[in-house]
Design an enzyme around this catalytic site. Structure first.
Site, PDB file in Angstrom:
ATOM      1  N   THR A 120       0.847  -1.190   0.000  1.00  0.00           N
ATOM      2  CA  THR A 120       0.000   0.000   0.000  1.00  0.00           C
ATOM      3  C   THR A 120       0.888   1.247   0.000  1.00  0.00           C
ATOM      4  O   THR A 120       2.110   1.159   0.015  1.00  0.00           O
ATOM      5  CB  THR A 120      -0.924   0.052   1.242  1.00  0.00           C
ATOM      6  OG1 THR A 120      -0.136   0.363   2.407  1.00  0.00           O
ATOM      7  CG2 THR A 120      -1.655  -1.264   1.443  1.00  0.00           C
ATOM      8  N   ARG A 121       0.251   2.414   0.001  1.00  0.00           N
ATOM      9  CA  ARG A 121       0.975   3.688   0.043  1.00  0.00           C
ATOM     10  C   ARG A 121       1.196   4.150   1.486  1.00  0.00           C
ATOM     11  O   ARG A 121       1.677   5.258   1.718  1.00  0.00           O
ATOM     12  CB  ARG A 121       0.188   4.736  -0.753  1.00  0.00           C
ATOM     13  CG  ARG A 121       1.026   5.928  -1.225  1.00  0.00           C
ATOM     14  CD  ARG A 121       0.288   6.732  -2.290  1.00  0.00           C
ATOM     15  NE  ARG A 121      -1.002   7.201  -1.855  1.00  0.00           N
ATOM     16  CZ  ARG A 121      -1.233   8.346  -1.200  1.00  0.00           C
ATOM     17  NH1 ARG A 121      -0.230   9.143  -0.909  1.00  0.00           N
ATOM     18  NH2 ARG A 121      -2.451   8.688  -0.861  1.00  0.00           N
ATOM     19  N   LYS A 122       0.885   3.308   2.446  1.00  0.00           N
ATOM     20  CA  LYS A 122       1.066   3.657   3.857  1.00  0.00           C
ATOM     21  C   LYS A 122       2.517   3.375   4.264  1.00  0.00           C
ATOM     22  O   LYS A 122       2.814   2.512   5.091  1.00  0.00           O
ATOM     23  CB  LYS A 122       0.093   2.867   4.728  1.00  0.00           C
ATOM     24  CG  LYS A 122      -1.368   3.208   4.433  1.00  0.00           C
ATOM     25  CD  LYS A 122      -2.314   2.329   5.249  1.00  0.00           C
ATOM     26  CE  LYS A 122      -3.762   2.645   4.919  1.00  0.00           C
ATOM     27  NZ  LYS A 122      -4.713   1.770   5.657  1.00  0.00           N
ATOM     28  N   THR A 123       3.410   4.125   3.648  1.00  0.00           N
ATOM     29  CA  THR A 123       4.839   3.931   3.861  1.00  0.00           C
ATOM     30  C   THR A 123       5.417   5.067   4.705  1.00  0.00           C
ATOM     31  O   THR A 123       4.728   6.036   5.016  1.00  0.00           O
ATOM     32  CB  THR A 123       5.565   3.874   2.511  1.00  0.00           C
ATOM     33  OG1 THR A 123       5.199   5.025   1.731  1.00  0.00           O
ATOM     34  CG2 THR A 123       5.183   2.626   1.726  1.00  0.00           C
ATOM     35  N   HIS A 259       4.537  -4.450   5.214  1.00  0.00           N
ATOM     36  CA  HIS A 259       5.544  -3.396   5.378  1.00  0.00           C
ATOM     37  C   HIS A 259       5.358  -2.524   6.608  1.00  0.00           C
ATOM     38  O   HIS A 259       6.221  -1.703   6.901  1.00  0.00           O
ATOM     39  CB  HIS A 259       5.610  -2.516   4.126  1.00  0.00           C
ATOM     40  CG  HIS A 259       4.330  -1.832   3.764  1.00  0.00           C
ATOM     41  ND1 HIS A 259       3.994  -0.596   4.247  1.00  0.00           N
ATOM     42  CD2 HIS A 259       3.311  -2.216   2.955  1.00  0.00           C
ATOM     43  CE1 HIS A 259       2.810  -0.238   3.746  1.00  0.00           C
ATOM     44  NE2 HIS A 259       2.378  -1.211   2.960  1.00  0.00           N
TER      45      HIS A 259
END
Length: 273
Positions: A120-123, A259
């Site tokens: 996902t873009r939850k980095t 992640h």
């Protein structure tokens, strides 16, 4: 997802070295006192893996010894020690994500899933390139890397624009033929509107229990031969529930569990002596 050509490092953009320069600047904002002490004589250091994991696509396992030599690096000792902590922190975090990604991919395939597992873009801000790289090396899809890669219309976009149909039309006009449009929905009714408007991907969000499987199957049957689209679901997939969670009417399962909060793989660097 397996990389078929080249090596993973070929994916990296040209500016990746400038990011590392920024990390060095953070770690040594002023004088390098330790580096002054050791000087610039050429030395060799060995990188040891200290826990089981995946490094650059290869499984490493120190076993009962607790130490496995995986690489060597030679250069001015001052610079070896200057880069040591930044390199180990980056490698440990990236390898942890690669390890978890590989494990999730293998579990999904064993459970019979044929679709795409994605991150996902939850980095971590400032560290996304490393985290996405870790996902890809681990065999899963990195999903979109930023707001410029695909047009994702979430509830706030739709409410601000007025309707799903209006938001999709505006997105298609702005993105042209090169960008896919994905719409987040929480009902079959909204999914139908998004598909009819021409959305490329439908994100089924917050569907309870078996409701996700029922909705996915219903949408695929209802629109078969009429519109081409992919179905995605996000959230909820973990190593513990893979067998009951997946279904092959869902084309993409995106998850942050590969992640966020994953254990690091432990490494150390020792100057040969």
């Amino acid at each position: 997802m397996a990389l078929q050509h080249g090596i993973p490092a070929d994916l990296l953009p040209i500016h990746w070295k400038s990011q590392i320069t920024g990390w060095f600047a953070e770690d040594t904002p002023s004088f390098d006192y330790g580096g002054f002490i050791v000087g610039n004589s050429e030395r060799t250091a060995t990188l040891f893996g200290k826990s089981k994991g995946v490094l650059a696509g290869e499984v490493i396992d120190p076993g009962s010894t607790g130490m496995l030599a995986v690489a060597t690096v030679t250069g001015p000792v001052r610079k070896l020690l200057l880069g040591e902590r930044v390199a180990l922190n980056t490698l440990s975090r990236c390898s942890g994500i690669t390890t978890k990604s590989r494990a999730m991919e293998e579990l999904a395939r064993k459970a019979g899933y044929t679709g795409i597992i994605a991150g996902t873009r939850k980095t971590t801000p400032g560290f996304r390139l490393v985290e996405k790289y870790g996902m890809i090396v681990g065999g899963v899809d990195g999903n979109r890397h930023g707001l410029s890669n695909m047009i994702m219309l979430k509830d706030n976009h739709i409410w601000a624009r007025g309707s799903i149909s209006e938001a999709v039309r505006a997105a298609k006009a702005a993105g042209g033929f090169a960008l896919k449009v994905e719409v987040e929905v929480d009902s079959e009714k909204d999914a139908d509107e998004a598909i009819a408007a021409g959305a490329d991907i439908i994100m089924l969000e917050n569907f309870p229990g078996d409701g996700l499987k029922i909705a996915a199957n219903s949408l695929k049957q209802r629109w078969a031969g009429k519109k081409s689209f992919l179905l995605e679901c996000s959230g909820g997939l973990t190593s513990d529930n893979v067998g009951t969670y997946i279904n092959n009417d869902i084309d993409i399962i995106s998850t942050s569990s590969i992640h966020q909060g994953v254990p690091h793989v432990d490494f150390s660097l020792k100057i040969d002596h």
